[in-house]
Design an enzyme around this catalytic site. Structure first.
Site, PDB file in Angstrom:
ATOM      1  N   SER A 163       0.852  -1.208   0.000  1.00 40.27           N
ATOM      2  CA  SER A 163       0.000   0.000   0.000  1.00 40.27           C
ATOM      3  C   SER A 163       0.875   1.241   0.000  1.00 40.27           C
ATOM      4  CB  SER A 163      -0.870   0.010   1.267  1.00 40.27           C
ATOM      5  OG  SER A 163      -1.489   1.273   1.433  1.00 40.27           O
ATOM      6  N   TYR A 165      -1.532  -0.352  10.621  1.00 40.48           N
ATOM      7  CA  TYR A 165      -1.750  -0.773   9.226  1.00 40.48           C
ATOM      8  C   TYR A 165      -0.550  -0.364   8.367  1.00 40.48           C
ATOM      9  CZ  TYR A 165      -3.762  -1.131   4.542  1.00 40.48           C
ATOM     10  OH  TYR A 165      -3.978  -1.458   3.221  1.00 40.48           O
TER      11      TYR A 165
HETATM   12  P1  NDP Z   1     -11.088  -6.377   0.272  1.00 38.59           P
HETATM   13  O1  NDP Z   1     -11.519  -6.267   1.703  1.00 38.59           O
HETATM   14  O2  NDP Z   1     -12.132  -6.325  -0.766  1.00 38.59           O
HETATM   15  O3  NDP Z   1     -10.231  -7.708   0.066  1.00 38.59           O
HETATM   16  C1  NDP Z   1      -9.472  -8.319   1.083  1.00 38.59           C
HETATM   17  C2  NDP Z   1      -9.587  -9.809   0.902  1.00 38.59           C
HETATM   18  O4  NDP Z   1      -8.766 -10.460   1.868  1.00 38.59           O
HETATM   19  C3  NDP Z   1     -11.011 -10.325   1.093  1.00 38.59           C
HETATM   20  O5  NDP Z   1     -11.359 -11.078  -0.056  1.00 38.59           O
HETATM   21  C4  NDP Z   1     -10.944 -11.214   2.316  1.00 38.59           C
HETATM   22  O6  NDP Z   1     -11.806 -12.338   2.135  1.00 38.59           O
HETATM   23  C5  NDP Z   1      -9.469 -11.605   2.324  1.00 38.59           C
HETATM   24  N1  NDP Z   1      -8.973 -11.916   3.671  1.00 38.59           N
HETATM   25  C6  NDP Z   1      -9.013 -11.137   4.773  1.00 38.59           C
HETATM   26  N2  NDP Z   1      -8.512 -11.797   5.822  1.00 38.59           N
HETATM   27  C7  NDP Z   1      -8.144 -13.026   5.363  1.00 38.59           C
HETATM   28  C8  NDP Z   1      -7.577 -14.176   5.975  1.00 38.59           C
HETATM   29  N3  NDP Z   1      -7.298 -14.208   7.286  1.00 38.59           N
HETATM   30  N4  NDP Z   1      -7.329 -15.252   5.207  1.00 38.59           N
HETATM   31  C9  NDP Z   1      -7.625 -15.245   3.889  1.00 38.59           C
HETATM   32  N5  NDP Z   1      -8.157 -14.191   3.246  1.00 38.59           N
HETATM   33  C10 NDP Z   1      -8.428 -13.099   3.999  1.00 38.59           C
HETATM   34  O7  NDP Z   1     -10.017  -5.225   0.061  1.00 38.59           O
HETATM   35  P2  NDP Z   1      -8.950  -4.940  -1.103  1.00 38.59           P
HETATM   36  O8  NDP Z   1      -9.210  -5.743  -2.303  1.00 38.59           O
HETATM   37  O9  NDP Z   1      -8.841  -3.472  -1.199  1.00 38.59           O
HETATM   38  O10 NDP Z   1      -7.616  -5.461  -0.414  1.00 38.59           O
HETATM   39  C11 NDP Z   1      -6.618  -6.181  -1.105  1.00 38.59           C
HETATM   40  C12 NDP Z   1      -5.267  -5.724  -0.632  1.00 38.59           C
HETATM   41  O11 NDP Z   1      -5.037  -4.405  -1.077  1.00 38.59           O
HETATM   42  C13 NDP Z   1      -5.119  -5.676   0.886  1.00 38.59           C
HETATM   43  O12 NDP Z   1      -3.883  -6.242   1.265  1.00 38.59           O
HETATM   44  C14 NDP Z   1      -5.143  -4.187   1.194  1.00 38.59           C
HETATM   45  O13 NDP Z   1      -4.420  -3.899   2.366  1.00 38.59           O
HETATM   46  C15 NDP Z   1      -4.499  -3.627  -0.049  1.00 38.59           C
HETATM   47  N6  NDP Z   1      -4.751  -2.225  -0.331  1.00 38.59           N
HETATM   48  C16 NDP Z   1      -6.034  -1.758  -0.503  1.00 38.59           C
HETATM   49  C17 NDP Z   1      -6.258  -0.422  -0.781  1.00 38.59           C
HETATM   50  C18 NDP Z   1      -7.634   0.121  -0.945  1.00 38.59           C
HETATM   51  O14 NDP Z   1      -7.799   1.369  -0.975  1.00 38.59           O
HETATM   52  N7  NDP Z   1      -8.671  -0.689  -1.114  1.00 38.59           N
HETATM   53  C19 NDP Z   1      -5.132   0.512  -0.949  1.00 38.59           C
HETATM   54  C20 NDP Z   1      -3.847  -0.080  -0.780  1.00 38.59           C
HETATM   55  C21 NDP Z   1      -3.676  -1.394  -0.496  1.00 38.59           C
HETATM   56  P3  NDP Z   1     -12.451 -13.152   3.357  1.00 38.59           P
HETATM   57  O15 NDP Z   1     -13.010 -12.135   4.302  1.00 38.59           O
HETATM   58  O16 NDP Z   1     -13.482 -14.014   2.715  1.00 38.59           O
HETATM   59  O17 NDP Z   1     -11.334 -13.969   3.954  1.00 38.59           O
END
Ligand code: NDP
Length: 245
Positions: free
Chosen positions: A140, A153
């Site tokens: 990020s 974070y």
């Molecule tokens: P989402 O919340 O849509 O996606 C996160 C995903 O991670 C979900 O599908 C969730 O699915 C999965 N997840 C969470 N915890 C676990 C776990 N313990 N085991 C397996 N899967 C897990 O958000 P984003 O798509 O935005 O996030 C993707 C990445 O991008 C993250 O690492 C985030 O930090 C990063 N990011 C996002 C930004 C933004 O503005 N959106 C900016 C910069 C970075 P489930 O709950 O079913 O497990």
């Protein structure tokens, strides 16, 4: 058709889901890892037999080991790993939310490491066989920019960014690419887990003021970096909405 075999964590929503769609469209097989079985099932149904839903929690070693078995049984070894699973749980440090600190560190850092540990040998083997091998970590912009209340974070993302850079020194000589992507505001479910109404509102206001990237735009970038000739490694990419400072 690129015909690669990918593991994508966080595939139940947001960037991971979009990356899965993108890779299947270009002819790859994708193992979809996340905890929500129903969401993975729906996505797999949409994507057809090139997608394998694998319920997995990256905070559990046992769960990741089970996932490895399922992926290998269905697809064999993989040559592309995307660590997109992550959680963002901001709160003032004074609140002492150890529950959130542990969850973020265990998901965003140790979880990514568990997945790298589980599939790293596959990547090395693929590269040794002359194929293209990729590890893509979704970090990020928070790895570099400080925001009040987002200290932990940001620290997890700084750790992931540093890890990505360091891993290049171990994987690069064996022709495994490591790409660290640092997105800015992106329209996904990520902010939905914030339990502080003020911070939830602040994030919404930022999106209203600045705009956000779409998950598809991140997926397009992943498609680009992983489709370069195998000696070309875009190792570090910051991708922001144009109006985000
Ligand atoms: P989402 O919340 O849509 O996606 C996160 C995903 O991670 C979900 O599908 C969730 O699915 C999965 N997840 C969470 N915890 C676990 C776990 N313990 N085991 C397996 N899967 C897990 O958000 P984003 O798509 O935005 O996030 C993707 C990445 O991008 C993250 O690492 C985030 O930090 C990063 N990011 C996002 C930004 C933004 O503005 N959106 C900016 C910069 C970075 P489930 O709950 O079913 O497990």
């Amino acid at each position: 058709m690129s015909n690669r075999t990918a593991v994508i964590t966080g595939a139940a929503s947001g960037m991971g889901e979009a990356i899965a769609r993108h890779l299947v469209k270009q002819g790859d097989r994708v193992a979809l890892l996340a905890r929500r079985t129903d969401r993975l099932g729906e996505l797999a149904e949409e994507l057809g037999d090139r997608a394998l839903p694998v319920t997995a929690d990256v905070t559990s070693r046992e769960s990741v080991d089970n996932a490895v078995r399922q992926v290998h049984d269905a697809f064999g070894p993989v040559d592309l790993v995307v660590n997109s699973a992550g959680v963002m749980l901001p709160n003032p440090i004074d609140d002492g939310r150890e529950d959130e600190w542990v969850r973020m560190i265990d998901t965003n850092v140790t979880g990514a490491l568990r997945v790298i540990g589980a599939f790293g040998a596959d990547l090395v083997e693929a590269a040794a066989a002359g194929r293209t091998a990729d590890l893509v970590n979704i970090s990020s912009i928070g790895a570099h920019v400080t925001f009040p209340n987002y200290a932990v974070y940001g620290a997890t993302k700084a750790a992931l960014t540093h890890l990505s850079a360091s891993l290049r020194s171990e994987y690069g000589p064996r022709d495994v690419r490591v790409t660290n992507i640092e997105p800015g505001l992106t329209d996904t479910e990520l902010g939905g887990h914030i339990d502080n109404d003020g911070l939830q509102g602040q994030l919404g206001q930022m999106v209203d003021a600045i705009g956000a990237l779409s998950a598809d735009e991140i997926a397009d970038l992943v498609g680009y970096v992983t489709s370069r000739p195998r000696h070309v490694n875009l190792r570090q990419i910051v991708i922001l909405p144009t109006r985000q400072a």
